[in-house]
Each structure stands twice: as structure tokens, then as C-alpha cells.
Enzyme design. Sequence first.
Site, mmCIF file in Angstrom:
data_model
loop_
_atom_site.group_PDB
_atom_site.id
_atom_site.type_symbol
_atom_site.label_atom_id
_atom_site.label_comp_id
_atom_site.label_asym_id
_atom_site.label_seq_id
_atom_site.Cartn_x
_atom_site.Cartn_y
_atom_site.Cartn_z
ATOM 1 N N HIS A 162 0.828 -1.215 0.000
ATOM 2 C CA HIS A 162 0.000 0.000 0.000
ATOM 3 C C HIS A 162 0.854 1.254 0.000
ATOM 4 O O HIS A 162 0.413 2.324 -0.399
ATOM 5 C CB HIS A 162 -0.885 0.057 1.252
ATOM 6 C CG HIS A 162 -1.772 -1.112 1.409
ATOM 7 N ND1 HIS A 162 -2.717 -1.452 0.474
ATOM 8 C CD2 HIS A 162 -1.861 -2.042 2.389
ATOM 9 C CE1 HIS A 162 -3.352 -2.531 0.876
ATOM 10 N NE2 HIS A 162 -2.854 -2.918 2.026
ATOM 11 N N HIS A 178 5.513 6.621 6.699
ATOM 12 C CA HIS A 178 5.140 6.136 5.374
ATOM 13 C C HIS A 178 4.720 7.317 4.498
ATOM 14 O O HIS A 178 4.663 8.452 4.975
ATOM 15 C CB HIS A 178 4.026 5.086 5.475
ATOM 16 C CG HIS A 178 2.756 5.647 6.007
ATOM 17 N ND1 HIS A 178 2.358 5.522 7.308
ATOM 18 C CD2 HIS A 178 1.785 6.394 5.404
ATOM 19 C CE1 HIS A 178 1.217 6.141 7.493
ATOM 20 N NE2 HIS A 178 0.842 6.692 6.352
ATOM 21 N N HIS A 211 2.325 8.882 0.914
ATOM 22 C CA HIS A 211 1.208 8.806 -0.045
ATOM 23 C C HIS A 211 1.611 9.615 -1.268
ATOM 24 O O HIS A 211 2.152 10.718 -1.127
ATOM 25 C CB HIS A 211 -0.063 9.394 0.572
ATOM 26 C CG HIS A 211 -0.490 8.692 1.825
ATOM 27 N ND1 HIS A 211 -1.372 7.633 1.828
ATOM 28 C CD2 HIS A 211 -0.127 8.872 3.126
ATOM 29 C CE1 HIS A 211 -1.541 7.206 3.074
ATOM 30 N NE2 HIS A 211 -0.796 7.942 3.879
ATOM 31 N N HIS A 230 3.826 10.804 6.352
ATOM 32 C CA HIS A 230 3.176 10.682 7.658
ATOM 33 C C HIS A 230 4.129 10.063 8.669
ATOM 34 O O HIS A 230 4.673 8.979 8.431
ATOM 35 C CB HIS A 230 1.920 9.800 7.544
ATOM 36 C CG HIS A 230 0.813 10.480 6.815
ATOM 37 N ND1 HIS A 230 -0.247 9.795 6.263
ATOM 38 C CD2 HIS A 230 0.601 11.794 6.547
ATOM 39 C CE1 HIS A 230 -1.077 10.677 5.701
ATOM 40 N NE2 HIS A 230 -0.575 11.897 5.845
ATOM 41 N N TYR A 258 -0.886 4.153 26.165
ATOM 42 C CA TYR A 258 -1.464 2.911 25.633
ATOM 43 C C TYR A 258 -0.351 1.949 25.256
ATOM 44 O O TYR A 258 0.730 2.356 24.837
ATOM 45 C CB TYR A 258 -2.365 3.207 24.433
ATOM 46 C CG TYR A 258 -3.456 4.203 24.785
ATOM 47 C CD1 TYR A 258 -4.299 3.969 25.868
ATOM 48 C CD2 TYR A 258 -3.609 5.391 24.073
ATOM 49 C CE1 TYR A 258 -5.273 4.888 26.226
ATOM 50 C CE2 TYR A 258 -4.589 6.314 24.425
ATOM 51 C CZ TYR A 258 -5.414 6.059 25.501
ATOM 52 O OH TYR A 258 -6.364 6.962 25.857
ATOM 53 N N THR A 262 -6.065 7.238 7.567
ATOM 54 C CA THR A 262 -6.587 7.382 6.195
ATOM 55 C C THR A 262 -6.557 6.056 5.440
ATOM 56 O O THR A 262 -6.806 6.025 4.245
ATOM 57 C CB THR A 262 -5.790 8.437 5.406
ATOM 58 O OG1 THR A 262 -4.433 7.984 5.260
ATOM 59 C CG2 THR A 262 -5.813 9.783 6.100
ATOM 60 N N THR A 263 -6.232 4.963 6.145
ATOM 61 C CA THR A 263 -6.340 3.619 5.572
ATOM 62 C C THR A 263 -7.176 2.774 6.531
ATOM 63 O O THR A 263 -7.266 3.093 7.720
ATOM 64 C CB THR A 263 -4.947 2.959 5.427
ATOM 65 O OG1 THR A 263 -4.284 2.992 6.689
ATOM 66 C CG2 THR A 263 -4.099 3.678 4.393
HETATM 67 ZN ZN LIG Z 1 -0.714 7.798 5.870
#
Ligand SMILES: [Zn+2]
Length: 297
Positions: free
Chosen positions: A88, A120, A122, A145, A153, A232-233
Site C-alpha cells: 500500500h 510512510h 502517499h 506521515h 497505551y 486514512t487507511t
Molecule cells: Zn498515511
Amino acid sequence: MHFPAIGDFYKRLLFLLPFATEMPPEDRRFSYEAPMQWQYLYPQCGGVDQSPVPLNAQKVIPIGLPPLHFGLYDEPFDELLNVRNNGHTVEFSVPTTVYGERPYITGGLLEDFYEAMAVHFHWGSAQQKGSEHLLNGRRYDLEMHIVHRNTKYQSDEEARNQTDGLAVLAVLFKVVRTNYIYYQPGFTEILGSLLHVGEFNSSYTPAAFLTLGSLLGGLDRGNFYAYKGSLTTPPCSPAVLWHVFAEVLPISHLELPKFWQLRNRYGRPLLNNFRPLQSLERRQVFLRRPLEEYLWS
Ligand SMILES: [Zn+2]
Ligand SMILES: *[C@@H]1O[C@H](CO)[C@@H](O)[C@H](O)[C@H]1NC(C)=O
Ligand SMILES: *[C@@H]1O[C@H](CO)[C@@H](O)[C@H](O)[C@H]1NC(C)=O
């Protein structure tokens, strides 16, 4: 004869395909050819507070957001990066620094400490610009990103369940007709890896000990948009406090096409891996500017 609506057809087809939400995140299968279908397997993709959104300097709340604070961003990692094509995008996990902790951020919209987990990108294609966020109505060529997890957490799964679980820093890039760009050494190393990770699931280790900050070069870190949104995925969890820098960095016209030669798990070109814009609805976008701009504008 009665034909079912095409939407129903896709819905049924998707449920027959052998992908499932139990898959580890890197094995999640989804296609940028049909982002409107993601919600049938990942309901949150059709839910609230989705990203990306258009960002417009005329439609923001210019409150006095505190600056972001960058911890260990300029300290070298204690191991080499492993840059991987996951089908991706191209991504790498953020290692710990020589101080034993990962780089972290706080400030802006963040009330806790968020440690950097992964980076990663885009991108678009030769025909289409591929940033996810739009700045003042413009889509840019590339978006990076840096994904951070709230340190309170313990796992990504737990963080995705919380509205304050994740913080993503987004940097947009604009193509320039210059051959060499000198002041982003870390980013240049990542670009140099791209030609080695063309095939799905291939990876490459650049032989340089980098810092996370070196990906940002001389970026103005004090000037950013911030809002509450989502991954956004898939699974599109509404768990992300977004901080999108207002300054757009340059990328050489010789380097950008290196993203376009990556291939997905089916051996097809991995192009246009950006999600369509989502509705902002009642959400507020904040813009933090350096103090001088308030004084002189
Ligand atoms: Zn992203
Ligand atoms: C995430 O939330 C779901 C639904 O509320 C819950 O079943 C699951 O245990 C939670 N997972 C974690 C890791 O907190
Ligand atoms: C990716 O490659 C690793 C080894 O490099 C292998 O263990 C893994 O099964 C591969 N994953 C897929 C989805 O092909």
C-alpha cells in the site's frame, strides 16, 4: 429480470473475498480503486471524524495553540532503518535512539507524550498529484506521515480504540525542477531506498545512521494546522490528532517518479495511494502561526 443494485453486488463480493480484520495491520487488503467500499469491511471508514480533509487558512480558528515539542528528534537511531514496500505504501518502523527511547512529540493539540512508531508516504502518478490533505485548495505531489502512539497505551490496537490514541505529523512536498536538494539528508536516504523496494514485500536498509528530524530538514516546525481525525487507511479508526505543517517542502523532479515504480502485491503499479477527501462536518481546524505573524498582520 431483476438486477440487484451495483452497491449490493460489491458488498457481497467483498464479503466473499478472503480478507479479514484479524489480519495483522500490514496484511490488511484494500484497494485505492474503490475507497468507498472500505466501510463494508471496516465500518469506521464510513463513520465519524474521517481524514483527510481540506485545510484552508481562511477557515481556521487562530487560537494560541502551544508549539509542538520534539523530543529526541535530533538524536541518532541505535540501529539502521528497514524500508519496506507493504503493498500500500513504503514504510519503516522508527527504531529507538541512542538514548534507548524513541523520538516523541507533545504540545499542539496533544495533552500526553506520543512516541514515533512508523513513517510512510502517499503519492500520485505522472497524471495526478497525490497528497492526502489539501492546503488552501491545492493538492501537492507527496505526503509523508510520521505516526506516533500515545505512551499511555500499550499497543496499536488499544491506541486505535481511543480518540487520543495516535498523533500523525504530515509533511507535504511539491516537485521542483532542481536536481539536488541538500538540506534533507534523511529524506534523501529514504528516496535512495525506493529503487530497491519496487517489488511487494521487499525491503532495503540504507547504510546511514539517521535521525527522525533529518527527514524534516529545515522545515518550519512552528507553523501547522491541527484537527481531530482518523487513519486514512482501513480500519480508519477516529483516533488521530493530526498536525499538518503549513510549509511545503521541495522534492526534485528526478526523485518523485521513484515512488511511481513501486508495485503492489498483484505486481501492478502502486499509484495514487491517497484517500479521497472526507467531510469536515462540525469539526474545527486550528492553525498555529509564529507570533510575529499575529503582531504584523
Ligand atoms: Zn498515511
Ligand atoms: C477495542 O474496543 C473493542 C470494542 O469496544 C473491544 O472489544 C476491544 O477489547 C478493545 N481492544 C483493546 C485492545 O482495547
Ligand atoms: C514478506 O517477507 C517475509 C520475509 O522477508 C516473509 O516472512 C513474509 O511471509 C512475507 N510476507 C508476505 C505477505 O509475502
